[in-house]
Design a protein around this motif. Sequence first.
Motif, PDB file in Angstrom:
ATOM      1  N   GLY A   1      21.764  34.021  69.897  1.00 34.13           N
ATOM      2  CA  GLY A   1      20.573  33.679  70.671  1.00 34.13           C
ATOM      3  C   GLY A   1      19.342  33.329  69.861  1.00 34.13           C
ATOM      4  N   ARG A   2      19.503  33.091  68.590  1.00 33.02           N
ATOM      5  CA  ARG A   2      18.358  32.690  67.763  1.00 33.02           C
ATOM      6  C   ARG A   2      18.857  31.837  66.611  1.00 33.02           C
ATOM      7  NH1 ARG A   2      18.077  35.254  62.741  1.00 33.02           N
ATOM      8  NH2 ARG A   2      19.126  37.254  62.505  1.00 33.02           N
ATOM      9  N   VAL A   3      17.930  31.068  66.027  1.00 32.13           N
ATOM     10  CA  VAL A   3      18.261  30.401  64.768  1.00 32.13           C
ATOM     11  C   VAL A   3      18.071  31.430  63.646  1.00 32.13           C
ATOM     12  CG1 VAL A   3      17.619  28.108  65.632  1.00 32.13           C
ATOM     13  CG2 VAL A   3      15.925  29.489  64.405  1.00 32.13           C
ATOM     14  N   GLY A   4      18.514  31.056  62.447  1.00 33.18           N
ATOM     15  CA  GLY A   4      18.458  32.004  61.329  1.00 33.18           C
ATOM     16  C   GLY A   4      17.126  31.966  60.599  1.00 33.18           C
TER      17      GLY A   4
ATOM     18  N   TYR B   1      23.372  29.281  69.837  1.00 33.88           N
ATOM     19  CA  TYR B   1      23.892  30.270  68.892  1.00 33.88           C
ATOM     20  C   TYR B   1      24.329  31.537  69.609  1.00 33.88           C
ATOM     21  CZ  TYR B   1      22.873  27.581  64.769  1.00 33.88           C
ATOM     22  OH  TYR B   1      22.912  26.609  63.807  1.00 33.88           O
ATOM     23  N   PRO B   2      25.539  32.045  69.298  1.00 34.27           N
ATOM     24  CA  PRO B   2      25.996  33.277  69.941  1.00 34.27           C
ATOM     25  C   PRO B   2      24.979  34.411  69.837  1.00 34.27           C
ATOM     26  CG  PRO B   2      27.811  32.284  68.774  1.00 34.27           C
ATOM     27  CD  PRO B   2      26.587  31.449  68.456  1.00 34.27           C
TER      28      PRO B   2
ATOM     29  N   PRO C   1      24.962  27.952  55.903  1.00 37.79           N
ATOM     30  CA  PRO C   1      23.964  28.330  56.910  1.00 37.79           C
ATOM     31  C   PRO C   1      24.102  27.482  58.174  1.00 37.79           C
ATOM     32  CG  PRO C   1      22.936  27.844  54.779  1.00 37.79           C
ATOM     33  CD  PRO C   1      24.354  27.358  54.710  1.00 37.79           C
ATOM     34  N   GLY C   2      23.738  28.111  59.298  1.00 41.60           N
ATOM     35  CA  GLY C   2      23.463  27.358  60.516  1.00 41.60           C
ATOM     36  C   GLY C   2      21.996  26.958  60.492  1.00 41.60           C
ATOM     37  N   THR C   3      21.430  26.738  61.666  1.00 41.88           N
ATOM     38  CA  THR C   3      20.048  26.245  61.738  1.00 41.88           C
ATOM     39  C   THR C   3      19.043  27.287  61.228  1.00 41.88           C
ATOM     40  OG1 THR C   3      20.686  25.011  63.702  1.00 41.88           O
ATOM     41  CG2 THR C   3      18.316  25.314  63.317  1.00 41.88           C
ATOM     42  N   ILE C   4      18.206  26.859  60.290  1.00 45.09           N
ATOM     43  CA  ILE C   4      17.163  27.718  59.720  1.00 45.09           C
ATOM     44  C   ILE C   4      15.855  26.922  59.774  1.00 45.09           C
ATOM     45  CG2 ILE C   4      16.462  29.101  57.708  1.00 45.09           C
ATOM     46  CD1 ILE C   4      19.335  29.815  58.488  1.00 45.09           C
TER      47      ILE C   4
ATOM     48  N   LEU D   1      31.058  31.623  52.937  1.00 51.19           N
ATOM     49  CA  LEU D   1      30.554  32.647  53.867  1.00 51.19           C
ATOM     50  C   LEU D   1      29.599  31.977  54.857  1.00 51.19           C
ATOM     51  CD1 LEU D   1      30.108  35.577  54.761  1.00 51.19           C
ATOM     52  CD2 LEU D   1      28.491  35.844  52.893  1.00 51.19           C
ATOM     53  N   PRO D   2      30.040  31.783  56.107  1.00 47.70           N
ATOM     54  CA  PRO D   2      29.105  31.225  57.092  1.00 47.70           C
ATOM     55  C   PRO D   2      27.979  32.213  57.366  1.00 47.70           C
ATOM     56  CG  PRO D   2      31.387  31.066  57.857  1.00 47.70           C
ATOM     57  CD  PRO D   2      31.370  31.996  56.676  1.00 47.70           C
ATOM     58  N   VAL D   3      26.755  31.706  57.390  1.00 41.91           N
ATOM     59  CA  VAL D   3      25.584  32.533  57.752  1.00 41.91           C
ATOM     60  C   VAL D   3      24.967  31.808  58.933  1.00 41.91           C
ATOM     61  CG1 VAL D   3      23.459  33.619  56.911  1.00 41.91           C
ATOM     62  CG2 VAL D   3      25.302  33.088  55.302  1.00 41.91           C
ATOM     63  N   ASP D   4      25.587  32.014  60.114  1.00 45.76           N
ATOM     64  CA  ASP D   4      25.343  31.114  61.233  1.00 45.76           C
ATOM     65  C   ASP D   4      25.280  31.814  62.583  1.00 45.76           C
ATOM     66  OD1 ASP D   4      27.958  31.853  61.567  1.00 45.76           O
ATOM     67  OD2 ASP D   4      28.700  29.837  62.000  1.00 45.76           O
ATOM     68  N   GLY D   5      25.086  33.147  62.571  1.00 43.04           N
ATOM     69  CA  GLY D   5      25.001  33.867  63.845  1.00 43.04           C
ATOM     70  C   GLY D   5      26.224  33.670  64.722  1.00 43.04           C
ATOM     71  N   GLY D   6      27.343  33.260  64.128  1.00 43.19           N
ATOM     72  CA  GLY D   6      28.596  33.126  64.871  1.00 43.19           C
ATOM     73  C   GLY D   6      28.877  31.729  65.402  1.00 43.19           C
ATOM     74  N   LEU D   7      28.052  30.736  65.045  1.00 47.19           N
ATOM     75  CA  LEU D   7      28.225  29.391  65.622  1.00 47.19           C
ATOM     76  C   LEU D   7      29.624  28.818  65.391  1.00 47.19           C
ATOM     77  CD1 LEU D   7      26.707  27.060  67.121  1.00 47.19           C
ATOM     78  CD2 LEU D   7      26.399  26.037  64.868  1.00 47.19           C
ATOM     79  N   LEU D   8      30.147  29.018  64.157  1.00 47.96           N
ATOM     80  CA  LEU D   8      31.457  28.429  63.862  1.00 47.96           C
ATOM     81  C   LEU D   8      32.583  29.131  64.610  1.00 47.96           C
ATOM     82  CD1 LEU D   8      31.183  27.576  60.036  1.00 47.96           C
ATOM     83  CD2 LEU D   8      31.097  25.998  61.976  1.00 47.96           C
ATOM     84  N   ALA D   9      32.286  30.350  65.151  1.00 48.55           N
ATOM     85  CA  ALA D   9      33.292  31.031  65.983  1.00 48.55           C
ATOM     86  C   ALA D   9      33.406  30.348  67.338  1.00 48.55           C
ATOM     87  CB  ALA D   9      32.908  32.498  66.161  1.00 48.55           C
TER      88      ALA D   9
END
Length: 267
Positions: A214-217, A211-212, A185-188, A242-250
């Motif tokens: 535009g929101r936290v998770g 976050y790509p 996960p990214g920021t939740i 599986l990243p669940v991060d709205g694309g942050l790691l991209a």
Amino acid sequence: MSSGPRDTTSPRRALITGAAGGIGAAIARVLHTGGATVIVTDVDLDAARATAAIIGGAEAVHLDVRSEKSVRSAIGSITSRHGPLDVLVNNAAVCSNLEFESVPEPVWSVDVDVVLGGAIRLCQAVLPGMREARRGAVVNVASVNGHRYFGNDTYSAAKAGLLNLTRGLAAQYGPYGVRVNSVSPGTIATPIWEERLATDPHALDKAASWYPMGRVGTVDDVAEAVAFLAGDRASWINGIDLPVDGGLLAGSRAMAVDIGAAVVDAD
Ligand SMILES: NC(=O)c1ccc[n+]([C@@H]2O[C@H](COP(=O)([O-])OP(=O)(O)OC[C@H]3O[C@@H](n4cnc5c(N)ncnc54)[C@H](O)[C@@H]3O)[C@@H](O)[C@H]2O)c1
């Protein structure tokens, strides 16, 4: 022809660590909705009971992932009543929030022991039963912090260890029909942020802007990904994160703009 997943009809038994609140409670709720018998475990039994009561039909069990005795006793009691577990979610974590040079050993050792030691203890207690049943799925809740530097050095180092534990166990238990995967996960927004929000009430708003998407998770963003990896629709997915991060790691366009490197104005 492959015979496919062994048994897609019997109800699954799922144990989640650190499930009294936050992401763990959402995972318990989503797995319960999907038909699993859910065991909500946490070091805080009262909070676990409250969560199990809200879910309805779930069981709460005290389980301190830092204690081998607690892990063995909880798993022994659960499997003697319910049979072998089908799903284990290693979710419990604590995260100290100090500069690297000022984190004392009694603090950083807890970060590492809960995140990595806890997952090792649970996997050692649960995987033999899964191997014997030739069925099972472990999902480790890692973090984007296990992939890149985002602060929280000792927590992050433990999360990186968890990613490698995931790969090693996937390779060893795959031949027995047992899959081991992780989510990052990214920021939740959960109670794990309370300490930081107390000093910086806008910390989550600031994070959202990087976050790509535009929101936290949300806790459900993570819980749905865990439920997928834990279930039979992921029957040939093993050893992945599986990243669940709205694309942050991209990458982060907001960050690229800040450093003057963005060349495309998409607005
Ligand atoms: N919230 C985020 O921004 C975020 C980001 C990336 C990854 N994660 C990961 O998601 C998972 C859940 O985090 P959360 O945000 O819901 O945190 P949280 O603080 O809300 O929940 C963590 C739970 O773990 C329990 N716990 C702590 N020590 C324990 C122990 N020794 N034994 C058993 N349980 C223990 C706590 O009681 C709590 O219920 C963690 O693995 C965390 O690292 C969270």
